[in-house]
Design a protein around this motif. Structure first.
Motif, PDB file in Angstrom:
ATOM      1  N   ILE A 192      -2.553  27.144 -48.739  1.00 11.88           N
ATOM      2  CA  ILE A 192      -1.229  26.954 -48.156  1.00 11.88           C
ATOM      3  C   ILE A 192      -0.261  28.022 -48.646  1.00 11.88           C
ATOM      4  CG2 ILE A 192       0.770  25.399 -48.096  1.00 11.88           C
ATOM      5  CD1 ILE A 192      -1.226  23.063 -48.230  1.00 11.88           C
ATOM      6  N   ALA A 193      -0.315  28.321 -49.950  1.00 18.12           N
ATOM      7  CA  ALA A 193       0.587  29.328 -50.529  1.00 18.12           C
ATOM      8  C   ALA A 193       0.335  30.715 -49.941  1.00 18.12           C
ATOM      9  CB  ALA A 193       0.427  29.357 -52.041  1.00 18.12           C
ATOM     10  N   LEU A 194      -0.935  31.102 -49.814  1.00 19.41           N
ATOM     11  CA  LEU A 194      -1.246  32.419 -49.251  1.00 19.41           C
ATOM     12  C   LEU A 194      -0.854  32.500 -47.782  1.00 19.41           C
ATOM     13  CD1 LEU A 194      -4.743  33.257 -50.824  1.00 19.41           C
ATOM     14  CD2 LEU A 194      -2.533  34.258 -51.402  1.00 19.41           C
ATOM     15  N   SER A 195      -1.047  31.420 -47.041  1.00 21.54           N
ATOM     16  CA  SER A 195      -0.680  31.414 -45.625  1.00 21.54           C
ATOM     17  C   SER A 195       0.832  31.550 -45.447  1.00 21.54           C
ATOM     18  CB  SER A 195      -1.167  30.116 -44.952  1.00 21.54           C
ATOM     19  OG  SER A 195      -2.568  30.026 -45.013  1.00 21.54           O
ATOM     20  N   ALA A 196       1.572  31.029 -46.437  1.00 12.73           N
ATOM     21  CA  ALA A 196       3.039  31.116 -46.373  1.00 12.73           C
ATOM     22  C   ALA A 196       3.571  32.403 -46.987  1.00 12.73           C
ATOM     23  CB  ALA A 196       3.653  29.912 -47.080  1.00 12.73           C
ATOM     24  N   VAL A 222      -1.892  37.820 -63.393  1.00 13.50           N
ATOM     25  CA  VAL A 222      -0.646  38.585 -63.283  1.00 13.50           C
ATOM     26  C   VAL A 222      -0.885  39.845 -62.463  1.00 13.50           C
ATOM     27  CG1 VAL A 222       1.130  39.849 -64.557  1.00 13.50           C
ATOM     28  CG2 VAL A 222       0.226  37.703 -65.474  1.00 13.50           C
ATOM     29  N   GLY A 223      -0.072  40.038 -61.441  1.00 12.24           N
ATOM     30  CA  GLY A 223      -0.147  41.242 -60.623  1.00 12.24           C
ATOM     31  C   GLY A 223      -1.240  41.246 -59.574  1.00 12.24           C
ATOM     32  N   MET A 224      -1.976  40.147 -59.425  1.00 15.13           N
ATOM     33  CA  MET A 224      -3.053  40.101 -58.428  1.00 15.13           C
ATOM     34  C   MET A 224      -2.482  40.158 -57.016  1.00 15.13           C
ATOM     35  SD  MET A 224      -6.065  37.438 -59.413  1.00 15.13           S
ATOM     36  CE  MET A 224      -7.177  37.754 -60.783  1.00 15.13           C
ATOM     37  N   GLU A 225      -3.138  40.943 -56.167  1.00 16.98           N
ATOM     38  CA  GLU A 225      -2.776  40.986 -54.752  1.00 16.98           C
ATOM     39  C   GLU A 225      -3.382  39.781 -54.034  1.00 16.98           C
ATOM     40  OE1 GLU A 225      -0.759  43.153 -53.456  1.00 16.98           O
ATOM     41  OE2 GLU A 225      -0.551  44.335 -55.300  1.00 16.98           O
ATOM     42  N   SER A 226      -2.889  39.505 -52.843  1.00 14.20           N
ATOM     43  CA  SER A 226      -3.340  38.331 -52.093  1.00 14.20           C
ATOM     44  C   SER A 226      -4.836  38.371 -51.806  1.00 14.20           C
ATOM     45  CB  SER A 226      -2.556  38.201 -50.782  1.00 14.20           C
ATOM     46  OG  SER A 226      -2.754  39.352 -49.975  1.00 14.20           O
ATOM     47  N   GLY A 285     -23.344  33.157 -49.260  1.00 13.10           N
ATOM     48  CA  GLY A 285     -22.130  32.548 -48.727  1.00 13.10           C
ATOM     49  C   GLY A 285     -21.207  33.566 -48.103  1.00 13.10           C
ATOM     50  N   GLY A 286     -21.016  34.704 -48.785  1.00 14.57           N
ATOM     51  CA  GLY A 286     -20.176  35.755 -48.219  1.00 14.57           C
ATOM     52  C   GLY A 286     -20.764  36.325 -46.948  1.00 14.57           C
ATOM     53  N   GLY A 287     -22.086  36.547 -46.941  1.00  8.85           N
ATOM     54  CA  GLY A 287     -22.732  37.044 -45.734  1.00  8.85           C
ATOM     55  C   GLY A 287     -22.628  36.068 -44.577  1.00  8.85           C
ATOM     56  N   ALA A 288     -22.756  34.779 -44.875  1.00 11.85           N
ATOM     57  CA  ALA A 288     -22.662  33.756 -43.826  1.00 11.85           C
ATOM     58  C   ALA A 288     -21.286  33.716 -43.185  1.00 11.85           C
ATOM     59  CB  ALA A 288     -23.000  32.386 -44.416  1.00 11.85           C
ATOM     60  N   MET A 289     -20.239  34.044 -43.976  1.00 10.00           N
ATOM     61  CA  MET A 289     -18.867  34.023 -43.468  1.00 10.00           C
ATOM     62  C   MET A 289     -18.381  35.382 -42.993  1.00 10.00           C
ATOM     63  SD  MET A 289     -16.841  31.530 -46.123  1.00 10.00           S
ATOM     64  CE  MET A 289     -17.244  32.511 -47.581  1.00 10.00           C
ATOM     65  N   GLY A 290     -19.152  36.434 -43.290  1.00 10.26           N
ATOM     66  CA  GLY A 290     -18.685  37.772 -42.962  1.00 10.26           C
ATOM     67  C   GLY A 290     -17.595  38.244 -43.889  1.00 10.26           C
ATOM     68  N   VAL A 291     -17.673  37.797 -45.162  1.00 16.60           N
ATOM     69  CA  VAL A 291     -16.664  38.150 -46.167  1.00 16.60           C
ATOM     70  C   VAL A 291     -17.357  38.822 -47.341  1.00 16.60           C
ATOM     71  CG1 VAL A 291     -14.943  37.246 -47.785  1.00 16.60           C
ATOM     72  CG2 VAL A 291     -15.163  36.238 -45.506  1.00 16.60           C
ATOM     73  N   ALA A 313      -6.465  35.535 -46.607  1.00 22.23           N
ATOM     74  CA  ALA A 313      -6.141  34.104 -46.550  1.00 22.23           C
ATOM     75  C   ALA A 313      -7.035  33.376 -45.551  1.00 22.23           C
ATOM     76  CB  ALA A 313      -4.672  33.922 -46.193  1.00 22.23           C
ATOM     77  N   ARG A 314      -7.451  34.065 -44.500  1.00 22.32           N
ATOM     78  CA  ARG A 314      -8.323  33.441 -43.493  1.00 22.32           C
ATOM     79  C   ARG A 314      -9.680  33.079 -44.074  1.00 22.32           C
ATOM     80  NH1 ARG A 314      -8.729  37.178 -38.396  1.00 22.32           N
ATOM     81  NH2 ARG A 314     -10.140  35.464 -37.827  1.00 22.32           N
ATOM     82  N   ALA A 315     -10.103  33.816 -45.111  1.00 24.50           N
ATOM     83  CA  ALA A 315     -11.412  33.545 -45.714  1.00 24.50           C
ATOM     84  C   ALA A 315     -11.464  32.150 -46.342  1.00 24.50           C
ATOM     85  CB  ALA A 315     -11.728  34.600 -46.770  1.00 24.50           C
ATOM     86  N   LEU A 316     -10.316  31.660 -46.791  1.00 23.08           N
ATOM     87  CA  LEU A 316     -10.290  30.331 -47.384  1.00 23.08           C
ATOM     88  C   LEU A 316     -10.587  29.262 -46.335  1.00 23.08           C
ATOM     89  CD1 LEU A 316      -8.625  32.141 -49.437  1.00 23.08           C
ATOM     90  CD2 LEU A 316      -7.603  29.996 -50.188  1.00 23.08           C
ATOM     91  N   GLN A 317     -10.055  29.449 -45.125  1.00 21.45           N
ATOM     92  CA  GLN A 317     -10.349  28.510 -44.048  1.00 21.45           C
ATOM     93  C   GLN A 317     -11.820  28.586 -43.660  1.00 21.45           C
ATOM     94  OE1 GLN A 317      -8.272  26.150 -42.808  1.00 21.45           O
ATOM     95  NE2 GLN A 317     -10.090  25.430 -41.717  1.00 21.45           N
ATOM     96  N   SER A 318     -12.365  29.803 -43.644  1.00 18.29           N
ATOM     97  CA  SER A 318     -13.786  29.976 -43.339  1.00 18.29           C
ATOM     98  C   SER A 318     -14.656  29.277 -44.379  1.00 18.29           C
ATOM     99  CB  SER A 318     -14.142  31.466 -43.286  1.00 18.29           C
ATOM    100  OG  SER A 318     -13.419  32.127 -42.281  1.00 18.29           O
TER     101      SER A 318
END
Length: 319
Positions: A104-108, A127-131, A245-251, A288-293
């Motif tokens: 929710i936070a990343l989507s907002a 600290v300082g991490m990008e989305s 898991g990443g391959g299955a989602m394309g991430v 952020a879309r990867a979380l929904q996937s």
């Protein structure tokens, strides 16, 4: 009975999630700390003895109660015991609130809140991490946690030992972490046996989870990533889960410290190590879309397990 036990436990957990800091888990943690204090004198054999004593203290009672209920033909009581054990050993909802809140936070666009939530969940310095980095770590943590708290438990509960198998798996998973990951336990001989024991206990479940991810996701990319990149993680089991898991989602999951140069851009990889573009993990950088996937992948894999279990249960009843 097995299918209904798991289904009831899942439904109960959805309605009344068990807190991660409940008294039963606290008791197991306290016992593990006491065992470490009593037996740890710097030798691997002492860790092996402590591991078997922990298993005897926690697994044997679960097996004994189930055996007695079966011998007395108390079908409903045995069923209730199964449901209770699965409910206590499952962790489907233990940490899902973190994942949902981060999503929710990343989507907002609220990266600050997402960093704070991720730090609280993973105990990492955010600290300082990008989305994109926040999303990647959240997805990785979710996939590994789901396997160890859900699919691994399912596998061992389906074994002939029943509820004792589920308890054994969760206790083994906890001891592998508790006796190896804390700062004062790293490189200690005491935790070596716990790590090896869980590796073999989890050897088949981790591969079945990866297969489930492949079946319900992009099968070709999941298998390709598993075969060609899983070994680049220092933790083999984690590598299998994240690669598939990443391959299955394309991430594209993983980081340079975990998997050597596998996440370098294609052009950089080609220049620095001579690798071709085909040797780079398939998929896009996490967002952020990867979380929904991830949510969709986990639920589809869960439904696949339940469908297979239902078919197996039906075959047993008919046969």
């Amino acid at each position: 009975m097995t299918f209904l036990s798991i289904l009831c436990a899942l439904l109960i957990e959805q309605l009344k999630p068990l807190r991660a800091d409940n008294l039963i888990y606290a008791g197991v943690k306290s016992l593990a700390m006491r065992m470490e204090g009593w037996f740890n004198a710097g030798d691997a054999s002492q860790g092996r003895l402590a591991w078997f004593l922990m298993m005897a203290a926690l697994v044997l009672p679960a097996a004994l109660v189930y055996w007695i209920l079966q011998r007395l033909n108390l079908v409903f009581a045995a069923f209730a015991w199964n449901v209770l054990i699965v409910y206590l050993t499952l962790g489907f909802r233990h940490y899902s609130h973190y994942f949902t809140s981060i999503q929710i936070a990343l989507s907002a666009g609220d990266d600050a809140s997402a960093r704070s939530l991720l730090a609280e969940w993973t105990k990492l310095d955010t600290v300082g991490m990008e989305s994109g980095e926040i999303a990647r770590i959240a997805v990785e943590k979710s996939l590994v946690t789901t396997h160890r708290n859900v699919f691994g438990v399912f596998f061992w509960f389906l074994m002939p030992v029943g509820p004792a198998g589920a308890v054994m798996y969760r206790v083994a998973e906890y001891l592998a972490r508790a006796w190896n990951e804390p700062e004062h336990m790293r490189n200690e001989a005491f935790g070596q046996f716990a790590a090896k024991a869980f590796y073999w206990i989890d050897w088949l479940p981790v591969r079945l989870t990866a297969i489930a991810f492949a079946v319900v996701g992009n099968f070709e990319d999941a298998i390709y990533a598993w075969r060609n990149f899983a070994h680049r993680w220092s933790d083999e089991a984690k590598g299998i889960i994240l690669a598939a898991g990443g391959g299955a989602m394309g991430v594209r999951l993983g980081s340079p410290n975990e998997t050597a140069s596998k996440v370098l851009p294609a052009d950089a990889a080609a220049v620095d190590s001579g690798e071709s573009e085909a040797e780079v993990l398939p998929g896009e950088e996490p967002s952020a879309r990867a979380l929904q996937s991830t949510v969709g992948l986990v639920w589809r894999a869960l439904l696949l397990w339940m469908m297979l279990l239902l078919l197996l249960s039906g075959a047993v009843w008919l046969g």
